[in-house]
Enzyme design. Sequence first.
Site: not given
Ligand code: CMC
Length: 392
Positions: A328, A271
Amino acid sequence: TGFITLDKGYKNTGATQSAITFLDGEQGILRYRGYSIEDLADKASFLEVAYLLIYGELPSQQQYQDFEHAVRTHTIVNEDMRKIFEGFPINAHPMGVLSSLVSAMSAFYPDSYNDKAPDKTETHIIRLLAKLPTIATWSYKKSQGHPINYPKNNLDYCSNFLHMMFALPVEEYTVDPVVADALNKLLILHADHEQNCSTSTVRLVGSSRANIYSSISAGINALWGPLHGGANQEVIEMLEDIKADGGDVKKYIDMAKNAKTSGFRLFGFGHRVYKNFDPRAKIIKKAADDVLSKLGVNDPILEIAKGLEEAALNDEYFIARKLYPNVDFYSGIIYRALGIPTNMFTVMFAIGRLPGWIAQWKEMREQKEPIGRPRQVYVGAQLREFVAMESR
Ligand code: CMC
């Protein structure tokens, strides 16, 4: 002109002041208008929470009665909207249908245009709350080849939705209170989440003075993406894949650890703001256990989800990045137990999030916020000489 701060994804940029939702990502705290999410999910009804978000205070008994009555009396959708609906293919994704029909509502209620009739805003708000569940159920009925159900206004909000989803003209349908309660809780947990992607979209679109239907429709589209609300559908599809693959959670953990090369993320994990735990996920995990046992449902996917969660929480990759289950992760397991098909999960999220979008749209207007217009850092070509086509 001047110095522009680059903040991709707005990780550190506050776009507005807001008095609606408080979120502390380190402590895992979420409050609507000062009330804890734990209390609201346990004790309130969804429409009560909608009132709280939109108007700022919990309703008195009279205010609640009036509000609920207003919503009940607007549940029916213009028959001409049905004609638009009938043009969609049977396999249309219900989110595409929902956003299109909410957008179409602006055409049916032209006094929503251009802020020309602000006294009508209240009615548009009630219409949205009342009609979204009705429209949502149409997609399901069509996918089943069944006739749609008209709303039954002697039923409360959640029961009415369940009736429109599941009642058939050939037999009696009574709403199971366990199902209605579970739905009520899930909708409350989704009702607002400050400046997330879809809410920011609603505020940004609305900041041009676009009407409320167009703004909410834009929010529905933003929600659809798999990194946002679309994640709840992805989670169940992922869990089904794992099951079909023999339940090997480790393999999927390894794939997620190589997210950069595999392109695979563990859906329902991570998140932007919560770095300790997502308080909604905590409540939903417990609710999943409760609801499945009360309904006598034994879903092998719940065990796979728990195994996956445990494996991730003990893995260095997830620990180092502070990745925890989000809202989710377990919600889809409950929706499934309630009989809601996987392709409707994000629609359920939209029904839940609607009061939040409305409250944020209204706050944005009342605060008379300027049009949203981010700047950029230009990295393209400098001035070049035009070359005529025949010389290229
Ligand atoms: N699986 C594997 N790696 C992950 C995941 C994941 N679900 N989420 C983040 N990471 C890694 C990412 O690759 C990055 O790694 P590194 O530091 O090596 O580059 C690190 O964690 C930080 O991630 P980020 O993408 O920079 O974080 P963000 O704040 O931009 O993204 C997020 C947040 C929710 C989009 C992301 O965690 C994600 O894609 N999660 C999976 C999709 C998901 O479950 N979304 C629902 C979110 S909650 C409710 C909603 O909004 O609907």
